[in-house]
Design an enzyme around this catalytic site. Structure first.
Site, short mmCIF file in Angstrom:
data_model
loop_
_atom_site.label_atom_id
_atom_site.label_comp_id
_atom_site.label_asym_id
_atom_site.label_seq_id
_atom_site.Cartn_x
_atom_site.Cartn_y
_atom_site.Cartn_z
N TYR A 133 0.84 -1.20 0.00
CA TYR A 133 0.00 0.00 0.00
C TYR A 133 0.87 1.25 0.00
CZ TYR A 133 -4.21 -2.65 1.27
OH TYR A 133 -5.28 -3.50 1.28
N TYR A 167 -2.42 -9.71 0.14
CA TYR A 167 -1.64 -8.93 1.09
C TYR A 167 -1.00 -9.88 2.10
CZ TYR A 167 -0.37 -5.92 4.92
OH TYR A 167 0.34 -5.30 5.91
N ARG A 188 -3.85 -12.20 3.51
CA ARG A 188 -5.23 -11.83 3.21
C ARG A 188 -5.43 -12.05 1.72
NH1 ARG A 188 -8.39 -7.30 4.13
NH2 ARG A 188 -9.80 -9.05 4.41
N HIS A 191 -7.74 -7.82 -2.44
CA HIS A 191 -9.00 -7.12 -2.22
C HIS A 191 -8.89 -5.66 -2.62
CE1 HIS A 191 -6.55 -6.79 1.44
NE2 HIS A 191 -7.10 -5.58 1.60
N HIS A 193 -10.54 -1.92 -1.49
CA HIS A 193 -11.26 -1.27 -0.38
C HIS A 193 -12.18 -0.18 -0.91
CE1 HIS A 193 -8.94 -2.61 3.21
NE2 HIS A 193 -7.94 -2.75 2.36
#
Ligand code: MBD
Ligand code: FE
Length: 250
Positions: A133, A167, A188, A191, A193
């Site tokens: 990120y 992630y 994870r 995805h 967000h």
């Protein structure tokens, strides 16, 4: 928050912790080791990560179980406010040589009766094709793969981006060490967000996942909900995905 609520929750936390210590007969050595680990969690700045991985899903289940509309998922530790407002046709800010498969993602924003919601604010952020990120990994420009959009007259938005990688919780820090202690993997599923905000409706904080992702069943943060999984359609030089977001009345 009302003082009584703080007192009752904090007392519950203390009581259950004290009980657990005695029930498990936690040794002095274990206790000392925990204190050091907990201190490291704070010093490394991983408290928000640890909290969201282990506890946020339970807050959401408590708040939203059984309610109509799209299920919320984790806000997570990586939202940054004041993201740039984008102009349609939307492309999330990205590096010139941004890695990853091109994704055109469409969201249909509706109320729970199926009426399209126009001019909804749509905030989106995601990891890149390395699972990193912006603002939380070195060498990524500010607000990379983050932006604010609006739904059109059909309650829809389409954005060009890249498919994020799953992630991985940083394995070297205290959260990663803890996952090793408990024999859990650090992943994870990939995805996207979203926060969707439109007057008169409950603000929706959620995530979108991709069918076939190897980590859907065992998401370390337990954020996956069946209704949030989309099937990607592959074309020669891009991929398409879409989902409908149904917002509850406020
Ligand atoms: C993430 O990217 C995330 O979304 C959550 C909830 C926890 C850790 C990392
Ligand atoms: Fe995330």
């Amino acid at each position: 928050m009302a003082n009584e609520r703080v007192i009752s929750i904090f007392q519950g936390l203390l009581e259950k912790t004290k009980e657990l210590i005695e029930e498990k007969q936690i040794t002095h050595e274990e206790y000392r080791e925990f204190c050091l680990w907990f201190d490291e969690l704070g010093r490394t700045g991983e408290i928000p990560l640890f909290m969201d991985v282990f506890f946020e899903t339970h807050v959401l289940r408590g708040m939203y179980s059984g309610l109509p509309g799209t299920e919320p998922s984790l806000l997570g530790p990586y939202y940054i406010p004041n993201e740039p407002g984008l102009q349609a046709p939307y492309t999330l800010p990205q590096r010139q040589d941004e890695k990853g498969e091109v994704l055109f993602f469409t969201g249909n924003v509706k109320d729970i009766d199926g009426n399209p919601l126009q001019k909804a604010d749509v905030y989106m952020w995601q990891a890149d094709a390395d699972g990193e990120y912006s603002h939380f990994a070195d060498g990524i420009p500010e607000y990379n793969l983050r932006g604010k959009m609006k739904t059109d007259e059909d309650g829809r938005f389409t954005v060009k981006t890249v498919i994020p990688a799953p992630y991985q919780i940083p394995t070297g820090g205290p959260t990663g060490k803890f996952l090793t202690y408990i024999d859990s993997h650090p992943y994870r599923p990939a995805h996207l967000h979203f926060i969707i905000d439109v007057p008169g409706h409950d603000k929706l904080i959620t995530q979108v996942f991709f069918e076939g992702d190897p980590w859907l069943e065992t998401d370390v943060a337990d954020g996956v909900r069946d209704s949030l999984i989309t099937k990607l359609e592959k074309f020669d030089d891009h991929t398409k995905g879409s989902i409908t977001f149904e917002l509850r009345p406020a």
